[in-house]
Design a protein around this motif. Structure first.
Motif, PDB file in Angstrom:
ATOM      1  N   VAL A  36     155.904  75.847  22.637  1.00 51.96           N
ATOM      2  CA  VAL A  36     157.070  75.241  23.298  1.00 51.96           C
ATOM      3  C   VAL A  36     156.717  74.698  24.687  1.00 51.96           C
ATOM      4  O   VAL A  36     156.994  73.529  24.979  1.00 51.96           O
ATOM      5  N   PRO A  37     156.080  75.479  25.577  1.00 57.02           N
ATOM      6  CA  PRO A  37     155.708  74.900  26.879  1.00 57.02           C
ATOM      7  C   PRO A  37     154.707  73.745  26.737  1.00 57.02           C
ATOM      8  O   PRO A  37     154.775  72.765  27.475  1.00 57.02           O
ATOM      9  N   PHE A  38     153.792  73.857  25.772  1.00 55.35           N
ATOM     10  CA  PHE A  38     152.829  72.782  25.553  1.00 55.35           C
ATOM     11  C   PHE A  38     153.552  71.492  25.172  1.00 55.35           C
ATOM     12  O   PHE A  38     153.263  70.417  25.711  1.00 55.35           O
ATOM     13  N   ALA A  39     154.520  71.596  24.270  1.00 55.58           N
ATOM     14  CA  ALA A  39     155.286  70.423  23.860  1.00 55.58           C
ATOM     15  C   ALA A  39     156.108  69.862  25.016  1.00 55.58           C
ATOM     16  O   ALA A  39     156.208  68.634  25.172  1.00 55.58           O
ATOM     17  N   LEU A  40     156.690  70.731  25.809  1.00 56.96           N
ATOM     18  CA  LEU A  40     157.470  70.269  26.962  1.00 56.96           C
ATOM     19  C   LEU A  40     156.604  69.483  27.938  1.00 56.96           C
ATOM     20  O   LEU A  40     157.008  68.439  28.454  1.00 56.96           O
ATOM     21  N   VAL A  41     155.402  69.983  28.200  1.00 54.61           N
ATOM     22  CA  VAL A  41     154.514  69.319  29.148  1.00 54.61           C
ATOM     23  C   VAL A  41     153.970  68.013  28.566  1.00 54.61           C
ATOM     24  O   VAL A  41     153.951  66.980  29.234  1.00 54.61           O
ATOM     25  N   MET A  42     153.527  68.049  27.333  1.00 51.31           N
ATOM     26  CA  MET A  42     152.911  66.862  26.728  1.00 51.31           C
ATOM     27  C   MET A  42     153.912  65.726  26.507  1.00 51.31           C
ATOM     28  O   MET A  42     153.542  64.563  26.598  1.00 51.31           O
TER      29      MET A  42
END
Length: 129
Positions: A36-42
């Protein structure tokens, strides 16, 4: 039939303590809390301040998931000393990090001309005649 070690360790208090189900649950939660944080950042779905808060919260929740599902730390009386030793370790690490930052800041101030960065250009200019 339980062994004496399992009885002493209090493995009966939590039904998923040390089981495949508990490890899989922890693993899935860890994957979600990473994805989830990876998707938010990317994808840039939040402003920078929102990303900072979201990633920080996900990291804190993920630490709790790891402590509970993989290290089996909980609020039970049998785990109290393990939690205390973990908290003491965190305190010692915080002292080391804070002391290191303090020393580096002190060295920086002693080795530079003590002019704040926003005044550096005004300090270096020659006065006009």
């Amino acid at each position: 039939m339980q062994t004496e070690i399992q009885q002493h360790a209090g493995h009966d208090e939590v039904p998923y303590h040390g089981t495949i189900r508990g490890y899989v649950t922890g693993f899935v939660l860890a994957l979600v809390l990473t994805a989830v944080p990876f998707a938010l950042v990317m994808n840039g779905l939040l402003p920078q301040s929102g990303l900072l808060v979201g990633v920080t919260l996900a990291a804190i929740v993920q630490m709790v998931v790891h402590l509970h599902f993989f290290l089996h730390l909980d609020r039970s009386a049998s785990e109290r000393w393990n939690v205390m030793s973990l908290l003491f370790t965190v305190l010692i690490m915080a002292i080391f990090v804070a002391g290191s930052v303090w020393i580096m800041y002190s060295l920086h101030m002693r080795m530079t001309d003590h002019v704040p960065p926003h005044l550096h250009h005004a300090h270096m200019q020659m006065p006009e005649k």
